[in-house]
Every structure is written in C-alpha cells, then in structure tokens.
Design an enzyme around this catalytic site. Structure first.
Site, PDB file in Angstrom:
ATOM      1  NE  ARG A  72      -2.263  -1.731   3.241  1.00 11.45           N
ATOM      2  CZ  ARG A  72      -2.652  -2.527   3.895  1.00 11.45           C
ATOM      3  NH1 ARG A  72      -4.091  -3.394   3.685  1.00 11.45           N
ATOM      4  NH2 ARG A  72      -2.136  -3.375   4.758  1.00 11.45           N
ATOM      5  CD  GLU A 109       3.414 -11.682  17.540  1.00 15.44           C
ATOM      6  OE1 GLU A 109       2.637 -12.257  18.601  1.00 15.44           O
ATOM      7  OE2 GLU A 109       2.580 -11.245  16.496  1.00 15.44           O
TER       8      GLU A 109
END
Length: 188
Positions: A72, A109
C-alpha cells in the site's frame, strides 16, 4: 486536487481521512479489527487531501525521492512523488525485483522476512522520504531505513497514514530514524 485549503487544520484532515476508513471486524482472523483504506482511495477528495499532506511533508523535509513500502505504500507514495515532482522508488518483498538489489532482513513476531531495493535506485546524498499506510510493529519501516542508508542516501523522514498506537512501532523506529521526523496523520 483535494478541496481542503492550506488554512484547513490538521484536525479537519484527520476527520476526513478517518471518515473514509472502514473497520472490518475479525479480518484476517478472529479478534483483529482491520482498518480498510480502500474507501479512502476511492474518494477523490480524501485521497487528494492525503496526497497533498504527504507532498507537503516532502517539501518540508526537502526530500529528493519517495520510497513506498510494499504494497500500500506504492499506492500512497507514487501519487505523492508525482505531486511533489520527485522520483519514486519501491521497497519490495525479497525476490520481486529484477537485477542487482540490496536486501535487508528483519524480525517478525514469529520468524523473519526480507525486503529489497534496486541497488542503483538511490544515490549517495539523496534525501529520501518513506511513505506507507500503517505503522504497526515498525519492522518493515526499520528495514527500509537501513536499506536507504546502506545505499548511501539519507533518511529525510517517514510519513504514515495511520499508526496503531497500541503496538510498539514508534518505539522500534526511534533509534532507526536518527533524528529524522516521523509524521503520522492518524493514530488509532
């Protein structure tokens, strides 16, 4: 061109942008509230105002080039580059660019990822503004800043449409910014 005038406040811009961002509960998985910016992109006034805001940031930080982060950041950064009369450089996921690239790994993560930039896209001394849609954990943006500096260019600043304030992205980017400004239009 947007209908917001230079005398309009930052609060008016935030309200316009927020009014065009849709919450999508439980996407992409249960418990996540996804912030969908596609209605903002479909509204010429809101998208124009966003582009103007980032083009203004480009002028303030005296950037020579705009870097957009996949994916984006491409949609947001390319019109900013056009509006500001600057070149646009994509930072892509590894393996998506042809030719010689610089690659930067970063931690997720649960694992790692890599982003790349064309090795010759930035020149030593170029001042670069990074644009993306969301600052979450800050890993991709941090890796992009490292790539920019490895190319010999300077980080002029970072512009983000939205920051997820409950995540550690800003804290993670502080050291990597090395004093360059971080401008976020909306914090949720």
């Amino acid at each position: 061109m947007s209908t917001l005038r230079p005398e309009d406040t930052g609060q008016e811009l935030r309200e316009l942008l927020l009014s065009r961002i849709t919450d999508v509960p439980d996407y992409p998985k249960p418990g996540v509230m996804f912030k969908d910016i596609t209605p903002l992109l479909a509204d010429a006034t809101a998208f124009g105002a966003l582009t103007d805001a980032f083009a203004g940031l480009c002028e303030r930080v005296q950037a020579d080039k705009i870097v957009g982060l996949e994916a984006r950041g491409f949609i947001l950064g390319a019109p900013v580059a056009v509006r500001a009369g600057r070149g646009f450089v994509p930072v892509r996921k590894a393996g998506k660019l042809p030719g010689a690239t610089l690659t930067q790994a970063y931690e997720l993560e649960y694992g790692t990822a890599e982003v790349e930039i064309h090795a010759d896209a930035l020149k030593p001394g170029d001042r670069v503004l990074v644009i993306d849609d969301v600052l979450a954990t800050g890993g991709t943006a941090e890796a992009a800043l490292q790539l920019i500096r490895r190319s010999g260019a300077q980080v002029a600043g970072v512009g983000m449409l939205m920051e997820l304030g409950f995540l550690p992205g800003r804290r993670r980017l502080e050291a990597a910014l090395q004093g360059a400004p971080l401008e976020v239009l909306i914090t949720v």
